[in-house]
Design a protein around this motif. Structure first.
Motif, PDB file in Angstrom:
ATOM      1  N   ARG A 285       0.787  -1.192   0.069  1.00 17.11           N
ATOM      2  CA  ARG A 285      -0.162  -0.077  -0.098  1.00 17.11           C
ATOM      3  C   ARG A 285       1.003   1.365   0.030  1.00 17.11           C
ATOM      4  NH1 ARG A 285      -3.128  -2.818   3.152  1.00 17.11           N
ATOM      5  NH2 ARG A 285      -2.286  -2.320   5.224  1.00 17.11           N
ATOM      6  N   PHE A 286       1.939   1.258   0.691  1.00 11.88           N
ATOM      7  CA  PHE A 286       2.743   2.520   0.808  1.00 11.88           C
ATOM      8  C   PHE A 286       3.454   2.519  -0.667  1.00 11.88           C
ATOM      9  CE2 PHE A 286       7.114   3.913   1.251  1.00 11.88           C
ATOM     10  CZ  PHE A 286       7.148   5.135   1.874  1.00 11.88           C
ATOM     11  N   TYR A 287       4.072   1.720  -1.238  1.00 12.93           N
ATOM     12  CA  TYR A 287       4.697   1.697  -2.222  1.00 12.93           C
ATOM     13  C   TYR A 287       3.906   2.019  -3.385  1.00 12.93           C
ATOM     14  CZ  TYR A 287       9.278   0.708   0.053  1.00 12.93           C
ATOM     15  OH  TYR A 287      10.457   0.610   0.970  1.00 12.93           O
ATOM     16  N   THR A 288       2.865   1.517  -3.508  1.00 10.22           N
ATOM     17  CA  THR A 288       1.950   2.068  -4.691  1.00 10.22           C
ATOM     18  C   THR A 288       1.451   3.146  -4.372  1.00 10.22           C
ATOM     19  OG1 THR A 288      -0.062   0.673  -3.569  1.00 10.22           O
ATOM     20  CG2 THR A 288       1.430  -0.460  -5.321  1.00 10.22           C
ATOM     21  N   THR A 289       1.404   3.635  -3.257  1.00 10.36           N
ATOM     22  CA  THR A 289       1.020   5.083  -3.004  1.00 10.36           C
ATOM     23  C   THR A 289       1.762   5.865  -3.518  1.00 10.36           C
ATOM     24  OG1 THR A 289      -0.679   4.652  -1.249  1.00 10.36           O
ATOM     25  CG2 THR A 289       0.238   6.881  -1.361  1.00 10.36           C
ATOM     26  N   ALA A 290       3.496   5.807  -3.170  1.00 12.42           N
ATOM     27  CA  ALA A 290       4.420   6.315  -3.803  1.00 12.42           C
ATOM     28  C   ALA A 290       4.729   6.539  -5.304  1.00 12.42           C
ATOM     29  CB  ALA A 290       5.580   5.741  -2.866  1.00 12.42           C
ATOM     30  N   GLY A 291       3.918   5.713  -6.051  1.00  9.79           N
ATOM     31  CA  GLY A 291       3.893   5.549  -7.499  1.00  9.79           C
ATOM     32  C   GLY A 291       4.540   4.181  -7.933  1.00  9.79           C
ATOM     33  N   PHE A 292       5.000   3.479  -7.351  1.00  5.95           N
ATOM     34  CA  PHE A 292       5.383   2.015  -7.726  1.00  5.95           C
ATOM     35  C   PHE A 292       4.224   1.298  -8.282  1.00  5.95           C
ATOM     36  CE2 PHE A 292       8.915   3.105  -5.184  1.00  5.95           C
ATOM     37  CZ  PHE A 292      10.032   2.502  -5.852  1.00  5.95           C
ATOM     38  N   SER A 293       4.702   0.474  -9.106  1.00  6.26           N
ATOM     39  CA  SER A 293       3.775  -0.602  -9.544  1.00  6.26           C
ATOM     40  C   SER A 293       4.204  -2.162  -9.620  1.00  6.26           C
ATOM     41  CB  SER A 293       3.329  -0.452 -11.119  1.00  6.26           C
ATOM     42  OG  SER A 293       4.541  -0.763 -11.943  1.00  6.26           O
ATOM     43  N   VAL A 294       3.394  -2.933  -9.398  1.00  3.51           N
ATOM     44  CA  VAL A 294       3.864  -4.298  -9.068  1.00  3.51           C
ATOM     45  C   VAL A 294       4.142  -5.202 -10.387  1.00  3.51           C
ATOM     46  CG1 VAL A 294       3.235  -6.743  -8.066  1.00  3.51           C
ATOM     47  CG2 VAL A 294       2.681  -4.591  -6.792  1.00  3.51           C
ATOM     48  N   ARG A 295       5.426  -5.436 -10.639  1.00  4.92           N
ATOM     49  CA  ARG A 295       5.855  -6.181 -11.685  1.00  4.92           C
ATOM     50  C   ARG A 295       5.347  -7.670 -11.709  1.00  4.92           C
ATOM     51  NH1 ARG A 295      11.908  -5.916 -14.473  1.00  4.92           N
ATOM     52  NH2 ARG A 295      10.714  -5.292 -16.516  1.00  4.92           N
ATOM     53  N   PHE A 296       5.630  -8.306 -10.559  1.00  5.48           N
ATOM     54  CA  PHE A 296       5.047  -9.491 -10.242  1.00  5.48           C
ATOM     55  C   PHE A 296       5.161  -9.952  -8.871  1.00  5.48           C
ATOM     56  CE2 PHE A 296       9.513 -10.337 -11.167  1.00  5.48           C
ATOM     57  CZ  PHE A 296       9.977 -11.299 -10.222  1.00  5.48           C
TER      58      PHE A 296
ATOM     59  N   LEU B  18      12.485  14.582  -1.346  1.00  8.88           N
ATOM     60  CA  LEU B  18      11.742  14.249  -0.246  1.00  8.88           C
ATOM     61  C   LEU B  18      12.150  13.078   0.694  1.00  8.88           C
ATOM     62  CD1 LEU B  18       8.834  14.394   1.240  1.00  8.88           C
ATOM     63  CD2 LEU B  18       7.981  12.935  -0.802  1.00  8.88           C
ATOM     64  N   LEU B  19      12.340  12.950   1.823  1.00 11.16           N
ATOM     65  CA  LEU B  19      12.587  11.961   2.560  1.00 11.16           C
ATOM     66  C   LEU B  19      11.592  11.501   3.405  1.00 11.16           C
ATOM     67  CD1 LEU B  19      15.344  13.277   1.903  1.00 11.16           C
ATOM     68  CD2 LEU B  19      16.099  11.588   3.669  1.00 11.16           C
ATOM     69  N   VAL B  20      11.076  10.217   3.310  1.00  7.63           N
ATOM     70  CA  VAL B  20      10.213   9.366   4.215  1.00  7.63           C
ATOM     71  C   VAL B  20      10.698   8.219   4.584  1.00  7.63           C
ATOM     72  CG1 VAL B  20       8.263  10.872   3.318  1.00  7.63           C
ATOM     73  CG2 VAL B  20       8.730   8.334   2.304  1.00  7.63           C
TER      74      VAL B  20
ATOM     75  N   ASN C 260       6.955  16.576  -5.375  1.00 11.85           N
ATOM     76  CA  ASN C 260       5.681  17.212  -4.327  1.00 11.85           C
ATOM     77  C   ASN C 260       4.456  16.458  -4.879  1.00 11.85           C
ATOM     78  OD1 ASN C 260       6.597  19.486  -3.320  1.00 11.85           O
ATOM     79  ND2 ASN C 260       6.929  20.402  -5.402  1.00 11.85           N
ATOM     80  N   ALA C 261       4.416  15.540  -5.854  1.00 11.30           N
ATOM     81  CA  ALA C 261       3.123  14.956  -6.039  1.00 11.30           C
ATOM     82  C   ALA C 261       3.315  13.669  -5.153  1.00 11.30           C
ATOM     83  CB  ALA C 261       3.016  14.269  -7.428  1.00 11.30           C
ATOM     84  N   VAL C 262       4.543  13.004  -5.133  1.00  8.36           N
ATOM     85  CA  VAL C 262       4.758  11.794  -4.194  1.00  8.36           C
ATOM     86  C   VAL C 262       4.244  12.175  -2.615  1.00  8.36           C
ATOM     87  CG1 VAL C 262       6.604  10.381  -3.360  1.00  8.36           C
ATOM     88  CG2 VAL C 262       6.423  10.848  -5.757  1.00  8.36           C
ATOM     89  N   ARG C 263       4.899  13.299  -2.502  1.00  6.51           N
ATOM     90  CA  ARG C 263       4.741  13.956  -1.019  1.00  6.51           C
ATOM     91  C   ARG C 263       3.239  13.893  -0.916  1.00  6.51           C
ATOM     92  NH1 ARG C 263       2.515  17.649   1.962  1.00  6.51           N
ATOM     93  NH2 ARG C 263       3.648  18.417   3.802  1.00  6.51           N
ATOM     94  N   SER C 264       2.321  14.637  -1.668  1.00  6.28           N
ATOM     95  CA  SER C 264       0.993  14.599  -1.553  1.00  6.28           C
ATOM     96  C   SER C 264       0.122  13.494  -1.145  1.00  6.28           C
ATOM     97  CB  SER C 264       0.450  15.463  -2.839  1.00  6.28           C
ATOM     98  OG  SER C 264       0.715  16.958  -2.747  1.00  6.28           O
ATOM     99  N   ALA C 265       0.714  12.575  -2.011  1.00  6.90           N
ATOM    100  CA  ALA C 265      -0.099  11.196  -1.946  1.00  6.90           C
ATOM    101  C   ALA C 265       0.154  10.489  -0.895  1.00  6.90           C
ATOM    102  CB  ALA C 265       0.311  10.245  -3.311  1.00  6.90           C
ATOM    103  N   LEU C 266       1.398  10.575  -0.546  1.00  2.00           N
ATOM    104  CA  LEU C 266       1.657   9.864   0.869  1.00  2.00           C
ATOM    105  C   LEU C 266       1.131  10.629   2.116  1.00  2.00           C
ATOM    106  CD1 LEU C 266       5.609   9.104   0.096  1.00  2.00           C
ATOM    107  CD2 LEU C 266       3.893   7.577   0.312  1.00  2.00           C
ATOM    108  N   VAL C 267       1.135  12.034   2.220  1.00  2.00           N
ATOM    109  CA  VAL C 267       0.629  12.558   3.164  1.00  2.00           C
ATOM    110  C   VAL C 267      -0.914  12.485   3.329  1.00  2.00           C
ATOM    111  CG1 VAL C 267       0.022  14.959   4.002  1.00  2.00           C
ATOM    112  CG2 VAL C 267       2.352  14.239   3.202  1.00  2.00           C
ATOM    113  N   ALA C 268      -1.509  12.263   2.221  1.00  2.00           N
ATOM    114  CA  ALA C 268      -2.940  11.885   2.192  1.00  2.00           C
ATOM    115  C   ALA C 268      -3.249  10.631   2.924  1.00  2.00           C
ATOM    116  CB  ALA C 268      -3.608  11.927   0.724  1.00  2.00           C
TER     117      ALA C 268
END
Length: 142
Positions: free
Chosen positions: A24-35, A120-122, A85-93
């Motif tokens: 959930r964290f990594y897909t929110t940050a923009g990652f996709s699952v390859r497998f 941005l560091l999280v 900034n988009a990654v920040r917004s998605a994670l903070v949300a």
């Protein structure tokens, strides 16, 4: 003609406590699952050309000492993103606490040239420190 997918020569594998929470964290940050696999729970993720593996902790895992939290102490993983900034917004949300707010930083790469990035560091749910970095270009130094 089919083309093989891109594979990095170096791909970190992070041991995580609960893979679904991490996903959930990594897909929110923009990652996709390859497998993904179930036994043991494992996922191979990608964001642009950044690749990362997650494996849920289990008794046959490749950990050489007991895992103390937060995990990954002494390392931060830089991940290039198109918009920090988009990654920040998605994670903070989703309630993620920011370790270091978005900041533009310029690094000397030669005596006369600096490369810039918006950073941005999280920490992920297991404590791994991630630096999401947006490339800002180059500039000369005086």
């Amino acid at each position: 003609m089919l083309r093989d997918p891109y594979w990095n020569a170096l791909v970190p594998e992070l041991t995580v406590d609960q893979i679904e929470v991490s996903l959930r964290f990594y897909t929110t940050a923009g990652f996709s699952v390859r497998f993904q696999r179930d036994a043991p729970p494992f996922a191979y993720l990608e964001l642009g050309q950044a690749q990362l593996m997650l494996e849920q902790q289990h008794e046959r895992g490749w950990n050489v000492t007991p895992l103390d939290r937060p995990l990954g102490r002494g390392i931060n993983l830089q991940i290039e993103v198109p918009d920090a900034n988009a990654v920040r917004s998605a994670l903070v949300a989703t309630g993620v606490t920011i370790f270091r707010e978005v900041k533009d930083t310029w690094y000397s790469v030669t005596p006369n040239v600096q490369k810039g990035q918006r950073e941005l560091l999280v920490q992920d749910p297991d404590g791994y420190l991630l630096r999401f970095a947006q490339h800002l270009g180059s500039r000369g130094t005086a």
